[in-house]
Design a protein around this motif. Sequence first.
Motif, short mmCIF file in Angstrom:
data_model
loop_
_atom_site.label_atom_id
_atom_site.label_comp_id
_atom_site.label_asym_id
_atom_site.label_seq_id
_atom_site.Cartn_x
_atom_site.Cartn_y
_atom_site.Cartn_z
N LEU A 42 73.97 3.52 48.37
CA LEU A 42 72.95 3.98 49.29
C LEU A 42 71.60 3.98 48.60
CD1 LEU A 42 74.74 7.06 50.92
CD2 LEU A 42 74.89 4.64 51.55
N SER A 43 70.57 3.66 49.37
CA SER A 43 69.21 3.67 48.86
C SER A 43 68.36 4.59 49.72
CB SER A 43 68.61 2.26 48.87
OG SER A 43 69.33 1.39 48.04
N CYS A 44 67.41 5.23 49.10
CA CYS A 44 66.45 6.07 49.80
C CYS A 44 65.06 5.70 49.31
CB CYS A 44 66.73 7.55 49.54
SG CYS A 44 65.47 8.66 50.20
N ALA A 45 64.28 5.12 50.18
CA ALA A 45 62.92 4.73 49.85
C ALA A 45 61.95 5.82 50.31
CB ALA A 45 62.57 3.40 50.50
N ALA A 46 61.20 6.34 49.38
CA ALA A 46 60.25 7.40 49.68
C ALA A 46 58.84 6.83 49.75
CB ALA A 46 60.31 8.50 48.62
N SER A 47 58.06 7.39 50.64
CA SER A 47 56.65 7.01 50.75
C SER A 47 55.83 8.25 51.02
CB SER A 47 56.44 5.96 51.84
OG SER A 47 56.80 6.48 53.11
N GLY A 48 54.55 8.13 50.77
CA GLY A 48 53.67 9.26 50.96
C GLY A 48 53.39 9.98 49.65
N ARG A 49 53.05 11.22 49.77
CA ARG A 49 52.62 12.00 48.61
C ARG A 49 53.83 12.60 47.91
NH1 ARG A 49 47.34 16.02 48.66
NH2 ARG A 49 47.08 16.11 46.39
N ILE A 50 54.45 11.77 47.10
CA ILE A 50 55.58 12.20 46.30
C ILE A 50 55.41 11.62 44.90
CG2 ILE A 50 57.03 10.24 46.99
CD1 ILE A 50 59.42 12.21 46.93
N SER A 51 55.82 12.38 43.91
CA SER A 51 55.63 11.97 42.53
C SER A 51 56.89 12.19 41.72
CB SER A 51 54.47 12.74 41.90
OG SER A 51 54.83 14.08 41.63
N SER A 52 56.81 11.83 40.45
CA SER A 52 57.94 12.02 39.55
C SER A 52 58.23 13.49 39.27
CB SER A 52 57.69 11.28 38.24
OG SER A 52 56.53 11.77 37.60
N ASP A 53 57.32 14.37 39.65
CA ASP A 53 57.54 15.81 39.48
C ASP A 53 58.39 16.40 40.60
OD1 ASP A 53 54.17 16.24 38.25
OD2 ASP A 53 56.02 15.96 37.13
N ASP A 54 58.69 15.60 41.58
CA ASP A 54 59.44 16.07 42.73
C ASP A 54 60.92 15.75 42.59
OD1 ASP A 54 57.09 17.00 44.06
OD2 ASP A 54 56.65 14.93 44.62
N ASP A 55 61.75 16.66 43.09
CA ASP A 55 63.19 16.50 43.01
C ASP A 55 63.71 15.74 44.23
OD1 ASP A 55 63.52 19.94 41.86
OD2 ASP A 55 62.89 18.13 40.80
N MET A 56 64.77 14.97 44.02
CA MET A 56 65.38 14.24 45.12
C MET A 56 66.90 14.35 45.03
SD MET A 56 63.00 10.82 45.48
CE MET A 56 63.66 10.49 47.13
N GLY A 57 67.53 14.22 46.17
CA GLY A 57 68.97 14.32 46.19
C GLY A 57 69.59 13.76 47.45
N TRP A 58 70.91 13.82 47.49
CA TRP A 58 71.68 13.35 48.63
C TRP A 58 72.55 14.47 49.16
CZ3 TRP A 58 71.14 8.68 50.94
CH2 TRP A 58 70.48 7.68 50.23
N TYR A 59 72.58 14.59 50.48
CA TYR A 59 73.45 15.52 51.18
C TYR A 59 74.26 14.73 52.20
CZ TYR A 59 70.64 19.32 49.22
OH TYR A 59 70.01 20.19 48.36
N ARG A 60 75.32 15.34 52.69
CA ARG A 60 76.10 14.68 53.73
C ARG A 60 76.59 15.71 54.73
NH1 ARG A 60 81.44 12.86 50.19
NH2 ARG A 60 82.36 14.95 49.93
N GLN A 61 76.86 15.23 55.94
CA GLN A 61 77.34 16.09 56.99
C GLN A 61 78.34 15.34 57.85
OE1 GLN A 61 74.34 17.78 59.57
NE2 GLN A 61 75.64 19.55 59.99
N ALA A 62 79.55 15.86 57.91
CA ALA A 62 80.57 15.32 58.78
C ALA A 62 80.52 16.04 60.12
CB ALA A 62 81.95 15.48 58.14
N PRO A 63 81.00 15.42 61.19
CA PRO A 63 80.97 16.07 62.51
C PRO A 63 81.64 17.44 62.49
CG PRO A 63 81.51 13.77 62.75
CD PRO A 63 81.55 14.06 61.27
N GLY A 64 80.95 18.43 63.02
CA GLY A 64 81.50 19.77 63.09
C GLY A 64 81.50 20.55 61.80
N LYS A 65 80.92 19.98 60.76
CA LYS A 65 80.89 20.65 59.47
C LYS A 65 79.46 20.87 59.00
CE LYS A 65 85.34 18.83 57.91
NZ LYS A 65 86.06 18.11 56.82
#
Length: 121
Positions: A20-43
């Motif tokens: 998976l890839s996540c392309a960020a744009s706008g006012r974001i820098s290397s000082d900012d944290d990033m991560g992945w979350y997931r959600q299954a139906p009903g959970k």
Amino acid sequence: QVQLVESGGGLVQAGGSLRLSCAASGRISSDDDMGWYRQAPGKQRELVARLTSGGRIDYADSVKGRFTISRDRTKKTVYLQMSSLKPEDTAVYYCAASVVVNVEGARRNFWGQGTQVTVSS
């Protein structure tokens, strides 16, 4: 503001891999944290992996040893390499960023629209 766009989801058989890839744009820098979350139906939405600018990496216990999060700081892109996929990994995967918005260090969270990952038995 920050915009996040996920890609790379799809249908894969158990035991397979996806990146998976996540392309960020706008006012974001290397000082900012990033991560992945997931959600299954009903959970509830749950943390999958996160990477902080300070170098800390956290994984959910259920994905340790199978998933790897990484970041290309120049391109403002975060990746999630998923291997040995299981049917229980099926969910919508969301990219998230925690962005510092003022000099006091306050943060605001931003979310992508999500990408579907389906793992068949």
